[in-house]
Design a protein around this motif. Structure first.
Motif, PDB file in Angstrom:
ATOM      1  N   PRO A  24     -17.358  -0.256   4.564  1.00  0.00           N
ATOM      2  CA  PRO A  24     -18.030  -1.808   4.974  1.00  0.00           C
ATOM      3  C   PRO A  24     -18.991  -1.935   4.685  1.00  0.00           C
ATOM      4  O   PRO A  24     -19.318  -2.631   4.309  1.00  0.00           O
ATOM      5  CB  PRO A  24     -17.790  -2.266   6.980  1.00  0.00           C
ATOM      6  CG  PRO A  24     -18.366  -0.591   7.087  1.00  0.00           C
ATOM      7  CD  PRO A  24     -17.760   0.035   6.271  1.00  0.00           C
ATOM      8  N   THR A  25     -20.285  -1.138   4.198  1.00  0.00           N
ATOM      9  CA  THR A  25     -21.869  -1.007   3.059  1.00  0.00           C
ATOM     10  C   THR A  25     -21.647   0.273   2.706  1.00  0.00           C
ATOM     11  O   THR A  25     -21.290   0.975   2.299  1.00  0.00           O
ATOM     12  CB  THR A  25     -22.533  -0.913   4.457  1.00  0.00           C
ATOM     13  OG1 THR A  25     -22.704   0.130   5.076  1.00  0.00           O
ATOM     14  CG2 THR A  25     -22.423  -2.134   5.673  1.00  0.00           C
ATOM     15  N   ARG A  59     -17.236  -2.917  -4.744  1.00  0.00           N
ATOM     16  CA  ARG A  59     -16.622  -3.953  -3.200  1.00  0.00           C
ATOM     17  C   ARG A  59     -15.825  -5.199  -3.617  1.00  0.00           C
ATOM     18  O   ARG A  59     -15.630  -5.524  -4.731  1.00  0.00           O
ATOM     19  CB  ARG A  59     -17.625  -4.499  -2.739  1.00  0.00           C
ATOM     20  CG  ARG A  59     -18.912  -5.957  -3.398  1.00  0.00           C
ATOM     21  CD  ARG A  59     -20.098  -6.078  -2.899  1.00  0.00           C
ATOM     22  NE  ARG A  59     -20.816  -7.097  -3.562  1.00  0.00           N
ATOM     23  CZ  ARG A  59     -20.046  -8.024  -3.513  1.00  0.00           C
ATOM     24  NH1 ARG A  59     -19.359  -8.739  -3.003  1.00  0.00           N
ATOM     25  NH2 ARG A  59     -20.856  -8.940  -4.180  1.00  0.00           N
ATOM     26  N   GLY A  61     -14.771  -8.640  -1.902  1.00  0.00           N
ATOM     27  CA  GLY A  61     -14.733  -9.771  -0.973  1.00  0.00           C
ATOM     28  C   GLY A  61     -16.418  -9.338  -0.136  1.00  0.00           C
ATOM     29  O   GLY A  61     -17.062  -8.293  -0.105  1.00  0.00           O
ATOM     30  N   GLU A  62     -16.577 -10.476   0.827  1.00  0.00           N
ATOM     31  CA  GLU A  62     -16.786 -10.163   1.747  1.00  0.00           C
ATOM     32  C   GLU A  62     -16.851 -10.525   3.385  1.00  0.00           C
ATOM     33  O   GLU A  62     -15.853 -11.321   3.677  1.00  0.00           O
ATOM     34  CB  GLU A  62     -18.089 -11.208   1.855  1.00  0.00           C
ATOM     35  CG  GLU A  62     -19.011 -10.747   0.027  1.00  0.00           C
ATOM     36  CD  GLU A  62     -20.106 -11.567  -0.030  1.00  0.00           C
ATOM     37  OE1 GLU A  62     -20.300 -12.645   0.499  1.00  0.00           O
ATOM     38  OE2 GLU A  62     -20.096 -11.811  -1.604  1.00  0.00           O
ATOM     39  N   GLY A  63     -17.567 -10.254   4.346  1.00  0.00           N
ATOM     40  CA  GLY A  63     -16.621 -10.905   5.716  1.00  0.00           C
ATOM     41  C   GLY A  63     -17.258  -9.876   6.858  1.00  0.00           C
ATOM     42  O   GLY A  63     -17.317  -8.192   6.574  1.00  0.00           O
ATOM     43  N   PHE A  65     -15.612  -6.755   8.832  1.00  0.00           N
ATOM     44  CA  PHE A  65     -14.700  -5.813   8.589  1.00  0.00           C
ATOM     45  C   PHE A  65     -13.783  -5.256   9.441  1.00  0.00           C
ATOM     46  O   PHE A  65     -13.887  -4.504  10.616  1.00  0.00           O
ATOM     47  CB  PHE A  65     -15.904  -4.111   8.751  1.00  0.00           C
ATOM     48  CG  PHE A  65     -15.260  -3.115   7.971  1.00  0.00           C
ATOM     49  CD1 PHE A  65     -15.023  -2.842   6.500  1.00  0.00           C
ATOM     50  CD2 PHE A  65     -15.008  -1.782   8.817  1.00  0.00           C
ATOM     51  CE1 PHE A  65     -14.323  -2.160   6.107  1.00  0.00           C
ATOM     52  CE2 PHE A  65     -14.545  -0.434   8.148  1.00  0.00           C
ATOM     53  CZ  PHE A  65     -14.072  -0.173   6.808  1.00  0.00           C
ATOM     54  N   ASP A 110     -10.491  -8.791  -8.436  1.00  0.00           N
ATOM     55  CA  ASP A 110     -11.193  -8.948  -7.048  1.00  0.00           C
ATOM     56  C   ASP A 110     -12.479  -7.828  -6.936  1.00  0.00           C
ATOM     57  O   ASP A 110     -13.087  -8.367  -5.754  1.00  0.00           O
ATOM     58  CB  ASP A 110     -11.086  -8.373  -5.912  1.00  0.00           C
ATOM     59  CG  ASP A 110      -9.470 -10.059  -6.003  1.00  0.00           C
ATOM     60  OD1 ASP A 110     -10.004 -11.025  -6.845  1.00  0.00           O
ATOM     61  OD2 ASP A 110      -8.573  -9.990  -5.434  1.00  0.00           O
ATOM     62  N   TRP A 111     -12.621  -6.881  -7.426  1.00  0.00           N
ATOM     63  CA  TRP A 111     -13.433  -5.554  -7.586  1.00  0.00           C
ATOM     64  C   TRP A 111     -14.793  -6.457  -8.381  1.00  0.00           C
ATOM     65  O   TRP A 111     -14.737  -6.403  -9.279  1.00  0.00           O
ATOM     66  CB  TRP A 111     -12.823  -4.422  -8.110  1.00  0.00           C
ATOM     67  CG  TRP A 111     -11.652  -3.440  -7.454  1.00  0.00           C
ATOM     68  CD1 TRP A 111     -10.871  -4.092  -6.387  1.00  0.00           C
ATOM     69  CD2 TRP A 111     -11.523  -2.293  -7.734  1.00  0.00           C
ATOM     70  NE1 TRP A 111      -9.741  -3.587  -5.987  1.00  0.00           N
ATOM     71  CE2 TRP A 111      -9.651  -2.568  -6.807  1.00  0.00           C
ATOM     72  CE3 TRP A 111     -11.554  -1.847  -8.879  1.00  0.00           C
ATOM     73  CZ2 TRP A 111      -9.146  -1.225  -6.960  1.00  0.00           C
ATOM     74  CZ3 TRP A 111     -10.663  -0.298  -8.733  1.00  0.00           C
ATOM     75  CH2 TRP A 111      -9.621  -0.307  -7.816  1.00  0.00           C
ATOM     76  N   ASP A 114     -21.099  -2.644  -6.809  1.00  0.00           N
ATOM     77  CA  ASP A 114     -21.816  -2.702  -6.118  1.00  0.00           C
ATOM     78  C   ASP A 114     -22.128  -1.439  -5.749  1.00  0.00           C
ATOM     79  O   ASP A 114     -23.045  -1.108  -4.980  1.00  0.00           O
ATOM     80  CB  ASP A 114     -20.967  -2.803  -4.950  1.00  0.00           C
ATOM     81  CG  ASP A 114     -22.310  -3.984  -3.749  1.00  0.00           C
ATOM     82  OD1 ASP A 114     -22.897  -3.747  -3.788  1.00  0.00           O
ATOM     83  OD2 ASP A 114     -21.589  -3.338  -2.295  1.00  0.00           O
TER      84      ASP A 114
END
Length: 119
Positions: A24-25, A59, A61-63, A65, A110-111, A114
């Protein structure tokens, strides 16, 4: 060849059986990934990193996990053994390994790389 998901005897992969590993991070990734898989150029973030520099941390997307759809054929599923630190991008339905690989490939637009200089 080793995959993050094991096909059955028919060559198919199934939902809820694993898939491409995700975190997730960036922090959780660097803490949980073997040092041989972290690019050497990230030694300022992970001092033991010994991985090849042609590998990137990315990464999508966001939001939260949480279990969610990724495109038409994939899903994100947190690892039930480590839900806050690890998860899988896995098939939403039974499909061939080749179709699964194609579905992953279809998400590449979409990648986003990061790799901050500092945490």
């Amino acid at each position: 060849k080793v995959y993050d998901i094991a096909p059955d005897d028919s060559g198919d992969v199934h939902p809820n059986m694993g898939g491409m590993s995700i975190s997730p991070t960036l922090e959780s990734l660097l803490q949980n990934l073997p040092s041989r898989m972290i690019p050497e150029r990230l030694q300022h973030l992970a001092p033991d990193a010994t991985g090849r520099n042609n590998v990137f941390v990315w990464r999508m997307g966001e939001g939260a996990f949480t279990i969610s759809h990724i495109g038409e054929r994939l899903q994100l599923r947190p690892d039930p053994n480590k839900p806050a630190r690890h998860g899988f991008v896995e098939p939403r339905e039974v499909m061939s390994l080749e179709l699964y690989r194609e579905a992953l490939h279809d998400t590449q637009s979409d990648w986003v790389i990061d790799e901050p200089e500092e945490l």
